[in-house]
Enzyme design. Structure first.
Site, PDB file in Angstrom:
ATOM      1  N   LYS A   1     -26.793   4.254  29.836  1.00  0.00           N
ATOM      2  CA  LYS A   1     -25.395   4.336  30.265  1.00  0.00           C
ATOM      3  C   LYS A   1     -25.033   3.137  31.135  1.00  0.00           C
ATOM      4  CE  LYS A   1     -23.227   8.087  30.119  1.00  0.00           C
ATOM      5  NZ  LYS A   1     -23.209   9.476  29.769  1.00  0.00           N
TER       6      LYS A   1
ATOM      7  N   CYS B   1       8.737  24.775  46.103  1.00  0.00           N
ATOM      8  CA  CYS B   1       9.578  25.942  46.400  1.00  0.00           C
ATOM      9  C   CYS B   1      10.030  25.982  47.854  1.00  0.00           C
ATOM     10  CB  CYS B   1       8.819  27.226  46.048  1.00  0.00           C
ATOM     11  SG  CYS B   1       7.458  27.559  47.183  1.00  0.00           S
TER      12      CYS B   1
ATOM     13  N   TYR C   1     -23.514   7.490  12.092  1.00  0.00           N
ATOM     14  CA  TYR C   1     -24.813   7.008  12.545  1.00  0.00           C
ATOM     15  C   TYR C   1     -26.013   7.815  12.086  1.00  0.00           C
ATOM     16  CZ  TYR C   1     -23.431   9.976  16.521  1.00  0.00           C
ATOM     17  OH  TYR C   1     -22.955  10.988  17.307  1.00  0.00           O
TER      18      TYR C   1
ATOM     19  N   LYS D   1     -22.920   2.958  22.079  1.00  0.00           N
ATOM     20  CA  LYS D   1     -22.631   4.368  22.317  1.00  0.00           C
ATOM     21  C   LYS D   1     -21.123   4.536  22.452  1.00  0.00           C
ATOM     22  CE  LYS D   1     -24.017   8.304  25.097  1.00  0.00           C
ATOM     23  NZ  LYS D   1     -22.691   8.761  25.454  1.00  0.00           N
TER      24      LYS D   1
ATOM     25  N   ARG E   1     -19.142  19.371  17.070  1.00  0.00           N
ATOM     26  CA  ARG E   1     -20.439  19.658  17.672  1.00  0.00           C
ATOM     27  C   ARG E   1     -20.477  21.060  18.266  1.00  0.00           C
ATOM     28  NH1 ARG E   1     -22.679  19.141  22.773  1.00  0.00           N
ATOM     29  NH2 ARG E   1     -24.918  18.869  22.717  1.00  0.00           N
TER      30      ARG E   1
ATOM     31  N   GLU F   1     -27.759   0.763  19.030  1.00  0.00           N
ATOM     32  CA  GLU F   1     -26.393   0.981  18.551  1.00  0.00           C
ATOM     33  C   GLU F   1     -25.484   1.129  19.759  1.00  0.00           C
ATOM     34  OE1 GLU F   1     -26.393   4.526  16.082  1.00  0.00           O
ATOM     35  OE2 GLU F   1     -28.320   3.948  15.253  1.00  0.00           O
TER      36      GLU F   1
ATOM     37  N   CYS G   1       0.196  26.711  49.173  1.00  0.00           N
ATOM     38  CA  CYS G   1       1.527  27.303  49.243  1.00  0.00           C
ATOM     39  C   CYS G   1       1.300  28.798  49.122  1.00  0.00           C
ATOM     40  CB  CYS G   1       2.379  26.800  48.077  1.00  0.00           C
ATOM     41  SG  CYS G   1       3.845  27.798  47.802  1.00  0.00           S
TER      42      CYS G   1
ATOM     43  N   ASP H   1     -17.622   6.216  22.929  1.00  0.00           N
ATOM     44  CA  ASP H   1     -17.231   7.345  23.757  1.00  0.00           C
ATOM     45  C   ASP H   1     -16.183   8.181  23.035  1.00  0.00           C
ATOM     46  OD1 ASP H   1     -17.336   8.951  25.905  1.00  0.00           O
ATOM     47  OD2 ASP H   1     -16.124   7.693  27.219  1.00  0.00           O
TER      48      ASP H   1
ATOM     49  N   SER I   1     -27.847  16.588  22.438  1.00  0.00           N
ATOM     50  CA  SER I   1     -27.385  15.326  23.010  1.00  0.00           C
ATOM     51  C   SER I   1     -28.610  14.509  23.425  1.00  0.00           C
ATOM     52  CB  SER I   1     -26.453  15.575  24.171  1.00  0.00           C
ATOM     53  OG  SER I   1     -27.113  16.352  25.114  1.00  0.00           O
TER      54      SER I   1
ATOM     55  N   CYS J   1       6.052  31.023  43.815  1.00  0.00           N
ATOM     56  CA  CYS J   1       6.335  29.591  43.710  1.00  0.00           C
ATOM     57  C   CYS J   1       6.344  29.170  42.243  1.00  0.00           C
ATOM     58  CB  CYS J   1       5.269  28.808  44.470  1.00  0.00           C
ATOM     59  SG  CYS J   1       5.390  27.032  44.193  1.00  0.00           S
TER      60      CYS J   1
ATOM     61  N   TYR K   1       0.840  -1.201   0.000  1.00  0.00           N
ATOM     62  CA  TYR K   1       0.000   0.000   0.000  1.00  0.00           C
ATOM     63  C   TYR K   1       0.879   1.256   0.000  1.00  0.00           C
ATOM     64  CZ  TYR K   1      -3.182   3.568   1.786  1.00  0.00           C
ATOM     65  OH  TYR K   1      -3.898   4.727   1.962  1.00  0.00           O
TER      66      TYR K   1
ATOM     67  N   CYS L   1       6.007  23.703  50.876  1.00  0.00           N
ATOM     68  CA  CYS L   1       5.690  23.369  49.490  1.00  0.00           C
ATOM     69  C   CYS L   1       6.782  22.470  48.900  1.00  0.00           C
ATOM     70  CB  CYS L   1       5.576  24.659  48.685  1.00  0.00           C
ATOM     71  SG  CYS L   1       5.435  24.390  46.917  1.00  0.00           S
TER      72      CYS L   1
END
Ligand code: IVH
Length: 651
Positions: A300, A395, A212, A104, A125, A102, A410, A106, A71, A415, A25, A392
């Site tokens: 979900k 520092c 989709y 979902k 979006r 379908e 701190c 993420d 959504s 710092c 390829y 801290c």
């Protein structure tokens, strides 16, 4: 050759069934490139060589969606899914209907427009109304066809851009090597890979696009969702083969259970199942609420949990000096992603968990949130109490926990950890948007004392930057140019960049709009500050305190000297769901008076003009609309009614 390459791309990226080796390829691609280099007049925009042709851009252009990209409402358990089913049945009466189930994925949703069969524009979006044009980046996604298989006049395809788990782990390994912060999850990584200004970065990340929705003029192109998916298949898109047409809720629930069980076997992350009513006619009758369709729902999956050992607890110092304890975990695979850190928020949280170093804990990650410790399951035999340091770790400055506050801080304003975080915040998108100023570089700038204060950024010279690690002449010059350009950022972005506690993008916008000038904000009393929308006593106090500190006043003066413009003429066209859109009103609307409609549109960032031209984006028509309506139709301008207008505005 192009046809052949397209065919092999399709076999490899869409069907996962290559017929030739990668080397073959690559060789074909090289040959085609050579031919095109020798005969540039023969290059076509849909040539497989054009996937990574685009140049880095200055910023993204905002584009309004054909119809809002809303959504879905969520069902968090089987009971809620059955509840959704009952609602649909009561709305449709006795009619029969089926669900398309379908997975979902993420990732992040993307709208891709094809004109005369060719990929014309890809838009993120965004806020659902207006997204960003990421066409050049999207073209690098090999499973997204540059040309449709069937020459379809024009259409819009919506789907999800995802990163496989493997590509996610690889991207994070690369970020570790570069000293950049890790992506929290594949979704963030996909977003971070698509929304970059340089398409070469997108190309390096192996994103995938699963489609989709197939739309035509903003409306579903087929009579049913199942048919649409089949059609998308035929057009050459990648459509998830793990889908099912379910005759009823029980079949749908079976699909949900099956994939909750098998989700880890997939090469990419899913966080649930999307169920859509199949028939578009029924979808139309069910309609939409302001936020989501009534004809679809996202089921979900529950958060994923695993046990592991807390090997250490270290503290991180943030921009406000807050010390955040972070659990370093024995790496563990949770739902296909390796987790090695979890935030513990503060001392109180550690006490609440009764957690000590060496303990075995239950951790949880759900979709996009940072992994958290749920509880201690077993105390370590050699456990050790965590103590917030008095000084801290960066520092050595004093650490103080103020009365009534959960955070220890701190208090050294110089710092380096605080400075580093402040610079990163200042340079981030939404603030100065300085491309190229990432963590690895900021560390070097602060450690080598080239930048002791944010304003020092504007004194940097390319010659100084070249001395730094991983910095060539070209990138040094580019960075200086990006820093230089940031001087022209409008007031809301400057305000956001300053990092005033509680003042983010939105509040910054309101403050700038209300006061129109940084000096007026800096001089305002706590009472006066509350004139700005959404600014209450707590935020007002915080702003007032910020500007009463000598070093912050000095920073403002130094930025002014660097050429910043602190004045702001509020432009209603920036921001707002209708930004950049022009409307014409005609006829009598059912509930809004003409003036009221006009002010609503303007408040949402849109413009209202009296006559229709090619520049008009929408005609809002009411009863008795006459010649304007005819003209709009003749010019092919979208005509909407009051309800659709309100939906666009988001009310
Ligand atoms: S349908 C209004 N189908 O999940 C229609 N969404 O809130 C909404 N997603 O923003 C989209 N896989 O980013 C749909 N097969 C799928 C999906 C899917 C993932 C995402 C999408 C959307 C969110 C739902």
């Amino acid at each position: 050759m192009r046809d052949q390459l397209r065919h092999h791309e399709y076999l490899y990226y869409v069907l996962d069934q290559p017929e030739i080796s990668d080397a073959e390829y690559d060789e074909m691609m090289r040959e085609l490139k050579q031919l095109e280099d020798a005969h540039p007049e023969l290059i076509t925009p849909d040539s497989p060589t054009r996937r990574v042709g685009g140049k880095p851009r200055e910023g993204f252009v905002k584009v309004a969606h054909s119809t809002p990209m809303l959504s879905l409402d969520n069902a968090l358990n089987e009971g809620e899914l059955r509840e959704f089913d009952r609602r649909v049945r009561s709305l449709l009466g006795d009619e029969k209907f089926s669900y398309v189930a379908e997975l979902k994925l993420d990732g992040l949703s993307l709208a891709v427009h094809y004109k005369e069969g060719m990929l014309a524009q890809a838009v993120t979006r965004g806020d659902g109304m207006i997204g960003e044009d990421v066409t050049e980046n999207a073209k690098t996604i090999r499973s997204l066809p540059l040309r449709l298989k069937e020459s379809h006049a024009s259409c819009e395809v919506r789907g999800e851009v995802v990163l496989t788990r493997r590509a996610f782990e690889k991207a994070n390994a690369q970020r570790d090597a570069e000293g950049l912060p890790r992506f929290a999850n594949p979704r963030n990584a996909a977003a971070g890979s698509l929304r970059v200004l340089d398409p070469a970065i997108t190309a390096s990340r192996s994103l995938e696009f699963f489609s989709y929705f197939l739309l035509d003029g903003g409306k579903p192109a087929c009579a049913s969702q199942w048919e649409s998916l089949k059609k998308l298949d035929q057009l050459g898109f990648k459509v998830n083969p793990r889908r099912r047409l379910c005759p009823d809720i029980d079949a749908l629930l079976a699909f949900c259970r099956e994939w909750a069980e098998k989700r880890e076997t997939l090469p990419y992350e899913i966080d649930g199942v999307v169920a859509k009513i199949d028939s578009v006619d029924q979808q139309t009758r069910l309609g939409w609420t302001a936020k989501a369709p009534r004809w679809a729902i996202a089921y979900k999956f529950a958060a994923q949990q695993k046990e592991t050992v807390v090997e250490n607890i270290e503290v991180q110092v943030g921009r406000t000096g807050a010390l955040t304890p972070v659990a370093h975990l024995k790496p563990v695979n949770v739902g296909g992603v390796t987790v090695s850190r979890a935030t513990l928020h503060n001392e109180d949280e550690i006490a609440r968990l009764g957690l000590q170093i060496g303990d075995t804990v239950l951790i949880e990650r759900s979709g996009d949130v940072i992994p958290k410790v749920v509880r201690v399951v077993k105390q370590g035999s050699d456990r050790r109490q965590f103590r917030m340091p008095d000084h801290c770790p960066i520092c050595g400055g004093e650490v103080v926990r103020a009365e009534g506050e959960a955070a220890s801080r701190c208090i050294n304003t110089n710092c380096p950890a605080r400075l580093k975080e402040s610079i990163l915040h200042f340079a981030a998108r939404g603030a100065m948007d300085i491309d190229g100023l990432g963590e690895a570089l900021v560390n070097q700038l602060v450690d080598q004392r080239l930048v002791k204060n944010i304003a020092d950024l504007y004194l940097l010279k390319a010659d100084q930057l070249i001395e730094l690690e991983r910095m060539g002449r070209k990138s040094a010059q580019k960075l200086v140019a990006n820093i230089d350009r940031s001087r022209r950022a409008p007031l809301p972005r400057i305000l956001n960049g300053l990092g005033i506690p509680f003042v983010g993008e939105r509040t910054a916008q309101f403050l700038a709009g209300e006061f129109g000038d940084l000096d007026a904000i800096a001089a305002a009393s706590v009472d006066q500050l509350q004139r700005a929308e959404e600014v209450g006593p707590r935020i007002a106090e915080s702003i007032h305190r910020f500007f009463s500190e000598q070093r912050n006043r000095e920073l403002v003066e130094r930025l002014r000297a660097a050429g910043f413009d602190f004045k702001y003429a509020a432009k209603p066209t920036t921001g707002g769901p209708l930004a950049g859109l022009t409307f014409v009103l005609t006829g009598t609307l059912p509930s809004l008076a003409r003036e009221e409609a006009k002010s609503r549109i303007e408040a949402a960032g849109g413009k209202v003009t009296g006559s229709i031209s090619k520049k008009t984006d929408y005609v809002v028509a009411g009863a008795g609309a006459g010649s304007k309506l005819d003209k709009a139709r003749a010019l092919g301008i979208r005509v909407i009614d009051e309800a659709e207008l309100l939906k666009l505005i988001g009310s």
